[in-house]
Design a protein around this motif. Structure first.
Motif, mmCIF file in Angstrom:
data_model
loop_
_atom_site.group_PDB
_atom_site.id
_atom_site.type_symbol
_atom_site.label_atom_id
_atom_site.label_comp_id
_atom_site.label_asym_id
_atom_site.label_seq_id
_atom_site.Cartn_x
_atom_site.Cartn_y
_atom_site.Cartn_z
ATOM 1 N N ARG A 190 0.983 -1.166 0.109
ATOM 2 C CA ARG A 190 -0.049 0.038 -0.164
ATOM 3 C C ARG A 190 0.897 1.232 0.092
ATOM 4 N NH1 ARG A 190 -5.445 -1.393 3.231
ATOM 5 N NH2 ARG A 190 -5.701 -3.777 2.859
ATOM 6 N N ASP A 191 1.904 1.247 -0.612
ATOM 7 C CA ASP A 191 2.729 2.234 -0.820
ATOM 8 C C ASP A 191 2.673 3.094 -1.890
ATOM 9 O OD1 ASP A 191 5.052 3.847 -0.179
ATOM 10 O OD2 ASP A 191 6.574 2.300 -0.096
ATOM 11 N N GLN A 192 3.069 4.452 -1.979
ATOM 12 C CA GLN A 192 2.845 5.301 -3.090
ATOM 13 C C GLN A 192 4.263 5.135 -4.230
ATOM 14 O OE1 GLN A 192 4.145 9.322 -2.740
ATOM 15 N NE2 GLN A 192 1.853 10.035 -3.577
ATOM 16 N N VAL A 193 3.583 4.952 -5.394
ATOM 17 C CA VAL A 193 4.626 4.809 -6.374
ATOM 18 C C VAL A 193 4.557 6.112 -7.487
ATOM 19 C CG1 VAL A 193 5.570 3.408 -8.490
ATOM 20 C CG2 VAL A 193 4.468 2.132 -6.404
ATOM 21 N N LEU A 194 5.481 6.429 -7.729
ATOM 22 C CA LEU A 194 5.790 7.838 -8.580
ATOM 23 C C LEU A 194 6.493 7.424 -9.927
ATOM 24 C CD1 LEU A 194 6.269 10.837 -5.923
ATOM 25 C CD2 LEU A 194 4.057 9.913 -7.104
ATOM 26 N N GLN A 514 -6.815 2.918 -6.973
ATOM 27 C CA GLN A 514 -6.900 2.781 -5.635
ATOM 28 C C GLN A 514 -5.669 3.733 -5.041
ATOM 29 O OE1 GLN A 514 -8.502 0.383 -3.143
ATOM 30 N NE2 GLN A 514 -7.807 2.118 -2.021
ATOM 31 N N THR A 515 -6.154 4.486 -4.154
ATOM 32 C CA THR A 515 -5.102 5.551 -3.283
ATOM 33 C C THR A 515 -5.316 5.189 -1.919
ATOM 34 O OG1 THR A 515 -7.024 7.235 -3.099
ATOM 35 C CG2 THR A 515 -5.868 7.141 -4.971
ATOM 36 N N GLU A 521 -8.475 5.730 5.666
ATOM 37 C CA GLU A 521 -9.510 5.504 4.864
ATOM 38 C C GLU A 521 -9.333 4.216 4.129
ATOM 39 O OE1 GLU A 521 -10.585 8.508 2.418
ATOM 40 O OE2 GLU A 521 -10.858 9.970 3.995
ATOM 41 N N GLY A 522 -10.130 3.315 4.232
ATOM 42 C CA GLY A 522 -10.028 2.069 3.360
ATOM 43 C C GLY A 522 -8.992 0.991 3.670
ATOM 44 N N ASN A 523 -8.570 1.186 4.808
ATOM 45 C CA ASN A 523 -7.405 0.276 5.216
ATOM 46 C C ASN A 523 -8.321 -1.106 5.634
ATOM 47 O OD1 ASN A 523 -5.244 1.751 4.951
ATOM 48 N ND2 ASN A 523 -5.023 2.503 6.952
ATOM 49 N N PHE A 549 0.442 5.656 -8.587
ATOM 50 C CA PHE A 549 -0.539 4.605 -8.277
ATOM 51 C C PHE A 549 0.126 4.235 -6.870
ATOM 52 C CE2 PHE A 549 2.788 2.985 -11.215
ATOM 53 C CZ PHE A 549 3.484 1.999 -10.524
ATOM 54 N N PHE A 550 -0.509 3.062 -6.395
ATOM 55 C CA PHE A 550 -0.379 2.517 -5.215
ATOM 56 C C PHE A 550 -0.321 1.140 -5.199
ATOM 57 C CE2 PHE A 550 -1.882 6.816 -3.854
ATOM 58 C CZ PHE A 550 -1.191 6.960 -2.934
#
Length: 581
Positions: A190-194, A514-515, A521-523, A549-550
């Motif tokens: 659930r990590d942010q990917v740039l 998905q964010t 939220e959403g966990n 994306f995540f």
């Protein structure tokens, strides 16, 4: 050049010996095929191995085979999934915009394990030998007991000689046009990917981007845009084979009208084609002497149900038949040599479990359909609109017309039939001629059916106070009716017309992303996505673009794939990988 092509095709259609989307090649002028550009298709698939509960996602590029640029010839492409043993699984029609289209298919538990081919083509491409895109697809369905199509008890994973999809170590990196860079190489769940995309030069194009977990199972190699053009030569088919018309505006629908008493009776009249839609009026085409007709549908038409009616003498004795679309078939296809073995069981069970959990929470992660802006098919300055709820309601249509509609009236013909007439802006219309009546998009030739309607069912009435020219017919004005329920097609009698199915076009989607920007939220919702990102239509104009994306709760190696073509016909294929742990 395009105008020359349209003129060439129009002239040929007029002089052609038959009215059909497919005609005998012997009736085609010798230079016709040589004058037309050839097309090729590339399809970007998100994977080549699928399980029930997963989406097969694809982005399609129709290209000029000589230049590699987006083809402007065909406005429709067709995509089929064909099984080695099962035959056709799906048949998609795509409306193309500048040669581009996309769609998806949800793999259900009804589809057996087996080897499949995804094929794509335009109607025009079918005039040349082996001129279609084909890609291998494997479906593994553990919910069915019969696995004979794939199972080999004696083989191990290491024995299966299938090129592994996305094996970047054995592939050249094409960074002529773009360079990838990530904010890091190893990510948490659930990590942010740039993803940073940098353009190497001044160019534009259309592209598609997929981010998906690399399969732990052997996978047939996914075809890359980098191999385009394929170098495969495609010669025209034999003269005794069928000829397929290029679909310049939209899908071509052909058929024949026959007299029920005598098949040899010559029929004089035309065909009226109606679709229950508020942004489509009607199409009217003449019948040939042999009763055949050809309809070139509007490219914006998404298909579905329609009404075809005959306008001429002996209406009750006329039957209308629509030619069946002939799919590509599987006789020219060679399927991959692929098997599964018992040692794959753990991988298969784990992936199936993840899919079940994901689908249980589908409502929390919905895709959305891309809606088109409504088209105004009638010039506003020529239309009067009456919203009947704004007036005192009357029980009958006749009373409504007399009391509310000032520019139309009912009258009787010399045969005693009630009809509707419309007055023009300068009192030039009417004159004993009946107007065009359209109810919920369906042309109603018998005006008495409209007059007998319950006025309470009608939402609004539009009056067109000018001449309308539709194909070979002209009408002194029109009455366009919208009911509250929009269900007039359900009331069509056999005498008024025949309900027919026409190929349904795929509706573009905006895919769920998905964010986890707000970690509170959403966990609580499980996240077992294998497909982290999919955008089938990316236009990259800036020199540097950042996509976000995540990751999900799935660990392993993931692959980023960018595919597409620049506006000047250069193929782009770029890959990058990262780890989730």
């Amino acid at each position: 050049m395009k105008y020359k092509l349209i003129l060439l095709i129009t002239c040929w259609l007029v002089l052609s010996a038959g009215a059909s989307a497919q005609v005998k090649r012997t009736s085609v002028p010798v230079d016709f095929i040589s004058e037309m550009p050839r097309e090729d298709i590339h399809v970007h698939l998100n994977s080549t191995v699928f399980f029930p509960g997963e989406y097969l996602l694809y982005s399609l590029y129709t290209l000029n085979a000589q230049t590699g640029k987006a083809s402007t010839l065909s406005k429709v492409a067709y995509v089929e999934l064909i099984g080695e043993k099962q035959g056709q699984v799906f048949h998609h029609r795509l409306n193309l915009e500048q040669g581009k289209g996309s769609s998806d298919y949800f793999v259900t538990t009804n589809i057996p394990s087996g080897k499949y081919k995804l094929v794509a083509y335009t109607n025009w491409m079918r005039n040349f030998k082996d001129n279609f895109f084909e890609g291998d697809v494997i479906i593994i369905n553990p919910y069915q007991s019969d696995q004979r199509n794939l199972l080999n008890q004696n083989k191990k994973v290491s024995d299966i000689a299938i090129p592994m999809k996305g094996n970047a170590k054995n592939e050249a990196i094409d960074n002529r046009f773009f360079e990838f860079s990530l904010n890091k190489r190893h990510f948490r769940k659930r990590d942010q990917v740039l993803l940073n995309l940098s353009k190497n030069g001044n160019f534009n194009g259309t592209f598609s981007l997929s981010v998906r977990k690399l399969s732990e199972l052997p996978s047939p190699e996914r075809k890359s845009a980098a191999v385009f053009p394929s170098g495969k030569t495609t010669s025209p088919k034999n003269v005794d084979e069928e000829f397929f018309l290029p679909e310049l505006r939209g899908p071509i629908l052909s058929g024949k009208a026959e007299h029920t008493d005598s098949k040899d009776t010559k029929i004089q009249g035309n065909i009226i084609f109606s679709i229950p839609s508020d942004d489509y009026l009607a199409q009217i085409v003449n019948l040939r002497q042999d009763g055949k007709f050809l309809l070139n549908l509007d490219g914006k038409n998404r298909g579905g149900e329609a009404v075809i009616s005959f306008n001429g003498n002996d209406k009750e004795q006329i039957e209308i038949h629509i030619d069946e679309f002939k799919s590509l078939g599987r006789k020219e296809l060679v399927f991959a040599d692929y098997t599964i073995s018992p040692e794959m069981e753990e991988i298969i069970i784990k992936r199936s479990l993840y899919n079940q959990i994901e689908n249980a929470y589908f409502s929390a992660k919905p895709d959305t359909l891309v809606t088109e802006a409504a088209r105004d098919i009638l010039p506003a300055e020529l239309v009067e609109i009456y919203h009947l709820d704004e007036f005192t309601r009357f029980e009958t249509v006749s009373e409504t017309v007399v009391e509310i509609i000032k520019s139309a009236w009912t009258t009787r013909t010399s045969e005693g039939h009630s009809i509707i007439e419309v007055r023009g802006f300068e009192n030039t219309l009417g004159m004993g001629q009946q107007a065009l009546v359209v109810i919920d998009g369906i042309v109603e030739q018998d005006h008495e059916n409209f007059i007998r309607m319950d006025a309470e069912e009608i939402k609004n009435i539009k009056i067109v106070r000018d001449m309308l020219f539709i194909g070979p017919e002209n009408f002194p004005g029109a009455v366009v009716v919208e009911t509250h329920e929009g269900d007039y097609i359900d009331r069509i009698s056999t005498a008024s017309g025949e309900r027919v199915k026409i190929p349904t076009a795929q509706i573009p989607k905006k895919y769920f992303r998905q964010t986890y920007e707000n970690q509170s939220e959403g966990n609580t919702i499980p996240d077992y996505r294998f497909q982290l990102f999919w955008n089938p239509d990316i236009t990259i104009q800036d020199e540097k673009t950042v996509l976000e994306f995540f990751t999900s709760d799935v660990e392993g190696e993931f692959e980023i794939v960018l595919e597409g073509f620049t506006n000047d016909g250069q193929a782009v294929s770029l890959k990058e990988q990262f780890i989730v742990e």
